[in-house]
Design an enzyme around this catalytic site. Sequence first.
Site, PDB file in Angstrom:
ATOM      1  N   SER A 205       0.860  -1.180   0.000  1.00  0.00           N
ATOM      2  CA  SER A 205       0.000   0.000   0.000  1.00  0.00           C
ATOM      3  C   SER A 205       0.893   1.226   0.000  1.00  0.00           C
ATOM      4  O   SER A 205       2.088   1.137   0.290  1.00  0.00           O
ATOM      5  CB  SER A 205      -0.890   0.017   1.243  1.00  0.00           C
ATOM      6  N   TYR A 206       0.287   2.365  -0.284  1.00  0.00           N
ATOM      7  CA  TYR A 206       1.053   3.610  -0.379  1.00  0.00           C
ATOM      8  C   TYR A 206       0.517   4.659   0.578  1.00  0.00           C
ATOM      9  O   TYR A 206      -0.688   4.861   0.681  1.00  0.00           O
ATOM     10  CB  TYR A 206       1.009   4.144  -1.816  1.00  0.00           C
ATOM     11  N   LEU A 207       1.450   5.309   1.271  1.00  0.00           N
ATOM     12  CA  LEU A 207       1.106   6.436   2.137  1.00  0.00           C
ATOM     13  C   LEU A 207       1.062   7.725   1.339  1.00  0.00           C
ATOM     14  O   LEU A 207       0.246   8.601   1.596  1.00  0.00           O
ATOM     15  CB  LEU A 207       2.125   6.554   3.275  1.00  0.00           C
TER      16      LEU A 207
END
Length: 149
Positions: free
Chosen positions: A28-30
């Site tokens: 996932s990406y912040l």
Amino acid sequence: MATETERKFLVKSEFRHLSVREIKIIQSYLTIDAEKTIRLRIADNMAFLTVKSRPRKNSITRNEWEVQIPVNDAEEMMHICLPGRIIKTRYLVPSGKHTFEIDVFHEKNEGLVVAEIELAYDDEYFDKPEWLGEEVTGNPRYYNANLIK
């Protein structure tokens, strides 16, 4: 400063019989923007927080920092990440003095298979196996950060 010099290719034929390792990955990406990506990845029983810059001008090399974090922390942090995630199986395939990382994507990206090779510098020579297809280095369509959309 840590750097990454990587080329990407589509995969046109079977390669799994050449694999020496298989890794299940959830990421996932912040943050995803024009200058950087900040990613969380759980790979089997390990987790990593990675910061990547965009490639340097006229180069495929970019800055990259990666630190291992506890898996429980990564799982909790994924709840505050941007919408979407990537699920893939990575196969490690030796080729000459290099190892290709071949990602077989699942869920929304089912059917996509991309091979990556890390090099010491932009134009380093490497063996090109018969299963290696079209080069997609620099094509934003194949950036993992864009595959969550």
